[in-house]
Motif scaffolding. Structure first.
Motif, PDB file in Angstrom:
ATOM      1  N   MET A  94     -38.944  -3.354  -1.160  1.00 33.63           N
ATOM      2  CA  MET A  94     -40.160  -2.794  -1.928  1.00 33.63           C
ATOM      3  C   MET A  94     -41.353  -2.371  -0.961  1.00 33.63           C
ATOM      4  O   MET A  94     -41.478  -2.817   0.041  1.00 33.63           O
ATOM      5  CB  MET A  94     -40.769  -4.021  -2.675  1.00 33.63           C
ATOM      6  CG  MET A  94     -39.917  -4.507  -3.907  1.00 33.63           C
ATOM      7  SD  MET A  94     -40.706  -5.725  -4.938  1.00 33.63           S
ATOM      8  CE  MET A  94     -39.442  -6.452  -5.792  1.00 33.63           C
ATOM      9  N   GLU A  98     -45.992  -2.748  -3.901  1.00 35.54           N
ATOM     10  CA  GLU A  98     -44.850  -3.179  -4.901  1.00 35.54           C
ATOM     11  C   GLU A  98     -44.787  -4.696  -4.665  1.00 35.54           C
ATOM     12  O   GLU A  98     -44.732  -5.313  -5.633  1.00 35.54           O
ATOM     13  CB  GLU A  98     -43.562  -2.555  -4.804  1.00 35.54           C
ATOM     14  CG  GLU A  98     -43.498  -1.327  -5.518  1.00 35.54           C
ATOM     15  CD  GLU A  98     -42.228  -0.459  -5.104  1.00 35.54           C
ATOM     16  OE1 GLU A  98     -41.967   0.668  -5.776  1.00 35.54           O
ATOM     17  OE2 GLU A  98     -41.494  -0.529  -4.117  1.00 35.54           O
ATOM     18  N   ASN A  99     -44.544  -5.078  -3.496  1.00 37.06           N
ATOM     19  CA  ASN A  99     -44.717  -6.569  -3.144  1.00 37.06           C
ATOM     20  C   ASN A  99     -45.876  -7.120  -3.593  1.00 37.06           C
ATOM     21  O   ASN A  99     -45.788  -8.408  -4.193  1.00 37.06           O
ATOM     22  CB  ASN A  99     -44.702  -6.880  -1.739  1.00 37.06           C
ATOM     23  CG  ASN A  99     -43.570  -6.911  -0.934  1.00 37.06           C
ATOM     24  OD1 ASN A  99     -43.040  -8.020  -1.249  1.00 37.06           O
ATOM     25  ND2 ASN A  99     -42.980  -6.009  -0.293  1.00 37.06           N
ATOM     26  N   TYR A 102     -45.863  -7.410  -7.756  1.00 38.44           N
ATOM     27  CA  TYR A 102     -44.640  -8.171  -8.422  1.00 38.44           C
ATOM     28  C   TYR A 102     -45.221  -9.330  -9.197  1.00 38.44           C
ATOM     29  O   TYR A 102     -44.892  -9.267 -10.485  1.00 38.44           O
ATOM     30  CB  TYR A 102     -43.826  -8.497  -7.352  1.00 38.44           C
ATOM     31  CG  TYR A 102     -42.686  -9.136  -7.877  1.00 38.44           C
ATOM     32  CD1 TYR A 102     -41.504  -8.524  -8.185  1.00 38.44           C
ATOM     33  CD2 TYR A 102     -42.512 -10.559  -8.142  1.00 38.44           C
ATOM     34  CE1 TYR A 102     -40.314  -9.013  -8.655  1.00 38.44           C
ATOM     35  CE2 TYR A 102     -41.437 -11.254  -8.687  1.00 38.44           C
ATOM     36  CZ  TYR A 102     -40.112 -10.207  -9.071  1.00 38.44           C
ATOM     37  OH  TYR A 102     -39.187 -10.609  -9.305  1.00 38.44           O
ATOM     38  N   THR A 105     -46.916  -7.922 -12.407  1.00 37.56           N
ATOM     39  CA  THR A 105     -45.950  -7.364 -13.441  1.00 37.56           C
ATOM     40  C   THR A 105     -45.160  -8.403 -14.242  1.00 37.56           C
ATOM     41  O   THR A 105     -45.060  -8.433 -15.239  1.00 37.56           O
ATOM     42  CB  THR A 105     -44.740  -6.547 -12.392  1.00 37.56           C
ATOM     43  OG1 THR A 105     -45.601  -5.621 -11.483  1.00 37.56           O
ATOM     44  CG2 THR A 105     -43.902  -5.695 -13.565  1.00 37.56           C
ATOM     45  N   ARG A 150     -50.458 -10.868  -1.369  1.00 40.92           N
ATOM     46  CA  ARG A 150     -49.548 -10.797  -2.512  1.00 40.92           C
ATOM     47  C   ARG A 150     -49.825 -12.487  -3.159  1.00 40.92           C
ATOM     48  O   ARG A 150     -49.506 -12.586  -4.377  1.00 40.92           O
ATOM     49  CB  ARG A 150     -48.129 -11.047  -2.023  1.00 40.92           C
ATOM     50  CG  ARG A 150     -46.997 -10.981  -2.990  1.00 40.92           C
ATOM     51  CD  ARG A 150     -45.574 -10.950  -2.511  1.00 40.92           C
ATOM     52  NE  ARG A 150     -45.261 -12.128  -1.559  1.00 40.92           N
ATOM     53  CZ  ARG A 150     -44.286 -12.268  -0.834  1.00 40.92           C
ATOM     54  NH1 ARG A 150     -43.391 -11.401  -1.262  1.00 40.92           N
ATOM     55  NH2 ARG A 150     -44.116 -13.114  -0.315  1.00 40.92           N
TER      56      ARG A 150
ATOM     57  N   ALA B 466     -40.520 -15.047  -5.265  1.00 38.36           N
ATOM     58  CA  ALA B 466     -40.433 -14.189  -6.402  1.00 38.36           C
ATOM     59  C   ALA B 466     -40.945 -15.554  -7.603  1.00 38.36           C
ATOM     60  O   ALA B 466     -41.474 -15.237  -8.483  1.00 38.36           O
ATOM     61  CB  ALA B 466     -39.454 -13.446  -6.605  1.00 38.36           C
ATOM     62  N   THR B 479     -34.421  -8.124 -10.024  1.00 38.94           N
ATOM     63  CA  THR B 479     -35.542  -7.287  -9.074  1.00 38.94           C
ATOM     64  C   THR B 479     -35.598  -7.760  -7.505  1.00 38.94           C
ATOM     65  O   THR B 479     -35.792  -6.899  -6.864  1.00 38.94           O
ATOM     66  CB  THR B 479     -36.743  -7.481  -9.420  1.00 38.94           C
ATOM     67  OG1 THR B 479     -37.223  -8.833  -9.759  1.00 38.94           O
ATOM     68  CG2 THR B 479     -36.906  -6.960 -11.093  1.00 38.94           C
TER      69      THR B 479
END
Lengths: 362, 568
Positions: A94, A98-99, A102, A105, A150, B466, B479
């Motif tokens: 990414m 985008e990182n 994330y 999102t 992030r 994540a 993803t």
């Protein structure tokens, strides 16, 4: 922003107790460092707080919500915390933007709100214009800042930092330390900073929890940790303190006492509750020791080694009456005393280590 | 808030895991258990009738002996070729390593039945190639390949790359210090290879031997093409003949035969395990690749020898195959005037089953590759990152259908699917779906292994990062994880596609009218005496295979290193 409460946390891997009855309370908005040598359990502790592993006993609460207990385990994705990983863990497939986006999102934040927050996050780490770059094209320091952005873009209640500076060059560390400091001041987020580097911990943290062999030895402000270590291990670990046996002859009631050190009378600092005893131990700092005339009162010692450290020498000496006892101090350049020469050392200060409260438990 | 949500999430994780356990159980445990059951209790009743009948039949033991002879013989040939070539390629400074490895590994990617067909076209009285150069033996003299020696030779050539690949992978992990310490102690390179390198390479060598033995044992295409005409039957071809001749009525008997061949394979694998357990072969961390030994004045001769070998085992038979595909009838000498593309025209546009076979084989291979990846990526997630005894067992279970010979799985699948499925009332037997089932079961591990190694190379904090933002497992898989293991997964998918595309063992037993695969059609052309059609179709499959392999050579970096065997 939230308080973090860790109570009597225990975790074993096979026969090894990685965490042993750990209790730490981090206040809302506080910057707490967890300091200890590698293998002391600090990473295990971080994984417990994040929820990657389950505990054996005890409980963890973030804010008012209990997240880990024997009968309850909130998975990591529900804990609303942020982590800056030692390896940064930036997703290579990414872009930087985008990182950062994330987590937004995942949380269902839509454009243009998402776009705006990503831009703000990039700006806050001074990486405007880097959004379309790939993490692989960034320098170590830049990656670190992306990881920070992030982590903070979702405004987590609690931020965990896992040795975030360990992979950086020395000259970058000071700059990043500043960055973390400013960030903490600006956002007021509760931060838990895992490190094995005491200079880093001292520079950044409001308070430091010192860990060793899975146990918390002391939780205190950097200055208190240095001046008043709670036990011999902390004394030896922080600032390379020397732990020596002393007789506490008289307690003055104002936090000082009169002690006998190898036959030399010294005025030392001590706890208000300190009793007179012949089995106490004290923590001395190299800066507390000074070479004096042989005739002056002091501890007589013999020079074992003089190591040049640039501008000054580090002297290691053995106490003459107790050759097993080793002391060290600094001596300015030029220094010409040969090895095995007798010297007289005056002790200006010291801290009587309070008797261990957990002595019975160990 | 968090309690209920956390509970739901855990249930989501667990149900995915149990779903995967179920899939692997259906693909692997169910058919094999059904096969074992058939061996002791045919049709649901305990009876030793079939067992006794099969074990008392001399045919069984003749075929078993033939299987052992060809498997051992083929293994010896493969090890002799594979080990020497691996040592030369990995340890010395020969030039042109990449194209050589590509060519040397190629036979492994070409279907055994095509290899057999090509070699048959190379030798024998009607060889188009030999006729062209005037060396063909007299009409009526037998083709020397229709014999045990012929089977052994071709098995050896087919599987020499297997030994080569396992051994070379081992040689690559050899720390250079160990070799340099030997040289520093005054040993010559040859002594170092004999006393240090070879002993340390025992595990990959033994693993390669075991793999090779089990592959030879389970091979169907080569003994089918070379053995059946001379009535030299091995266990897989015996099973095929029984089933093809007598139909499902002999299922109990062929089940016993399948168990027998399965037992031999398992003994081979266990033997390998016990050999390796006795000594400590662990290598300390490898620092750097070893510097190759200089062959000096021997370099050119060695290079010439290696390429001669390649031309002999690869180029010549494939040329023979190509030439045969260009003549109108076997026996007609090939000249510019007699060369024709009529055979290609026939198999591509006229013969209905051949046309269908292209669609079927492409469809089956592609579907199997996609389905396997959809299973392998989440399955490998649990296998790599959530270790537990259950998962270790699951990993082993997933390996079974591939480790055992293909006939074993095929017979097991017939037993499971002969009767209509419970509740649904549909029978998969005699449809293309039973072949798809077997492809997915058999080649699952070909997709699983690369994906697993992808996970092991992955820094798990990438997933944890994540997770901490709130992403649930399915989203993380989609993803974060899938994109990161995609290179490995693609390589695995390609391997599955090529293997399934060239497959014959399973489909020879499971095909039905309308569900023919390319392997089956080549086989039936050859059995019907239409060698020219068989050669044309086989040439086309080889062309597709080589084209795909060559294509991967130009996608450097996109596909993971170390997964595709032909990419050095």
């Amino acid at each position: 922003m939230a308080r973090l409460t860790i109570e009597k946390l225990t975790k074993s891997f096979g026969d090894i107790r990685a965490l042993d009855d750990v209790t730490i309370e981090v206040n809302d908005g506080e910057f707490m460092a967890i300091l200890g040598p590698s293998g002391c359990g600090k990473t295990t502790l971080l994984r417990q707080i994040a929820g990657f592993d389950k505990l054996d006993a005890g409980r963890i609460s973030i804010g008012d919500a209990e997240v880990s207990a024997l009968e309850r385990h909130v998975p990591p994705e529900k804990r609303r915390i942020g982590i800056v990983f030692q390896s940064y863990a930036l997703w290579p497939h990414m872009t930087v933007a985008e990182n950062i986006a994330y987590g937004l999102t995942v949380a269902g934040v839509r454009n243009p709100e998402r776009l705006r927050r990503v831009q703000d996050a990039l700006a806050s780490v001074e990486l405007d214009g880097f959004g379309e770059r790939r993490p692989g094209t960034l320098s170590g320091g830049q990656r670190q800042r992306v990881a920070l952005a992030r982590c903070l873009v979702t405004e987590p209640a609690l931020v965990l930092l896992d040795e975030p500076l360990a992979n950086l060059d020395v000259h970058l560390r000071a700059a990043m330390e500043d960055e973390f400091s400013r960030f903490h001041t600006r956002t007021g987020t509760t931060m838990l900073y895992i490190t094995h580097d005491q200079a880093e911990a001292m520079a950044l943290a409001d308070r430091i929890a010192v860990m060793d062999k899975g146990r918390v030895l002391q939780v205190a402000s950097p200055s208190q940790l240095y001046r008043e270590p709670a036990d011999a291990t902390v004394a030896g670990f922080i600032g390379e303190g020397m732990v020596v046996p002393v007789d506490v002859l008289a307690v003055n009631g104002d936090g000082t006492c009169c002690a006998d050190l190898y036959g030399h009378r010294v005025r030392m600092r001590c706890a208000l509750t300190q009793k007179t005893t012949s089995t106490a131990r004290a923590c001395l700092r190299a800066s507390d020791l000074r070479m004096v005339e042989p005739s002056a009162p002091g501890v007589r010692a013999r020079v074992a080694r003089a190591i040049y450290q640039g501008g000054y020498f580090r002297l290691e000496a053995h106490v003459e009456a107790h050759p097993e006892a080793s002391l060290h101090l600094t001596a300015p350049e030029p220094f010409t005393v040969a090895a095995d020469t007798a010297i007289q050392l005056q002790v200006a200060d010291g801290w009587v280590i309070p008797p261990s409260q957990n002595a019975a438990k160990r | 808030m968090t309690h209920a949500a956390g509970w739901r999430e855990r249930v989501g994780d667990t149900s995915l895991l149990w779903g995967l356990v179920g899939v692997v159980a259906i693909l692997s445990v169910l058919p094999l258990a059904r096969l074992l059951l058939e061996g002791i209790a045919p049709n649901g009743f305990f009876s030793s009738a079939a067992l006794t009948r099969v074990l008392a039949s001399p045919t069984t033991w003749i075929a078993t002996r033939h299987s052992l002879v060809t498997a051992f013989g083929g293994t010896i040939v493969a090890v002799a070729i594979g080990a020497v070539v691996a040592a030369l390629v990995a340890l010395t400074d020969i030039r042109g390593r990449k194209p050589f490895v590509f060519c040397f590994v190629l036979p492994l990617m070409i279907a055994p039945q095509v290899v057999a067909l090509a070699w048959l076209q190379l030798f024998g009285p009607s060889s188009t190639l030999l006729k062209m150069i005037g060396l063909a033996p007299a009409m009526g003299s037998p083709n020397p390949l229709y014999s045990a020696q012929g089977i052994i030779a071709l098995l050896g050539i087919q599987y020499a790359p297997l030994v080569f690949l396992t051994l070379r992978a081992g040689l690559r992990t050899l720390p250079r210090e160990l070799v340099e310490a030997g040289l520093a102690a005054g040993a010559t390179p040859f002594t170092v290879v004999r006393t240090i390198v070879l002993p340390l390479m025992t595990p990959p060598l033994v693993a390669g031997i075991a793999l090779c033995f089990v592959s030879c044992l389970g091979n169907f295409g080569i003994p089918a093409f070379l053995g059946i005409p001379g009535n030299y039957l091995v266990l897989p071809t015996l099973i095929y003949q029984r089933l093809a001749g007598l139909g499902p009525s002999v299922l109990s008997e062929v089940a016993v035969l399948s168990v027998l061949i399965g037992v031999i394979a398992v003994v081979g694998i266990l033997l390998q395990d016990s050999m390796l357990k006795r000594r400590d072969f662990r290598l300390m961390s490898a620092s750097d690749f070893m510097r190759p030994f200089e062959l000096a004045r021997w370099r050119l001769p060695v290079e010439i020898a290696l390429w001669t070998l390649t031309i002999a085992v690869l180029v010549l038979p494939l040329c023979a195959l190509l030439l045969t595909s260009l003549v109108s009838t076997i026996g007609v000498p090939l000249t510019v005037a007699t060369a024709t593309l009529a055979n290609y025209d026939y198999v591509l546009f006229e013969h209905a089953a051949a046309k269908r076979a292209f669609v079927n084989s492409f469809g089956l291979s592609a579907t199997a590759a996609v389905v396997i990846l959809l299973i392998a990526v989440p399955l490998a997630y649990f296998l790599a990152w959530r270790r537990s005894p259950l998962l270790r067992a699951l990993n082993l279970t997933a390996e079974m259908p591939y480790a055992l010979p293909g006939v074993v799985l095929a017979i097991a699948a017939i037993l499971v699917f002969l009767k209509p499925l419970p509740l649904l009332g549909i029978s998969l037997y005699n449809t293309i779906w039973i072949i798809l089932f077997c492809y997915i079961a058999r080649f699952l591990v070909l997709g699983l292994r690369p994906v697993l190694s992808g996970y092991y190379q992955l820094d798990r904090t990438l997933e944890e990062a994540a997770q901490i933002t709130g992403a649930r497992l399915l989203r993380r898989l989609r993803t974060i994880i899938f994109p990161l293991v995609a290179p490995m997964a693609t390589a695995g998918a390609l391997l599955i596609f090529l293997t399934a595309f060239n497959e014959l063992t399973v489909s020879a037993l499971l095909w039905s009218s309308g569900a023919e695969t390319l392997g089956v059609v080549v086989f039936s052309f050859q059995q019907g005496g239409d060698s020219t059609y068989a050669a044309a179709l086989a040439t086309l499959t080889v062309a597709v295979t080589i084209a795909l392999m060559v294509a991967t050579m130009f996608t450097t970096g996109k596909l993971a290193q170390g997964i595709l065997p032909w990419r050095g």
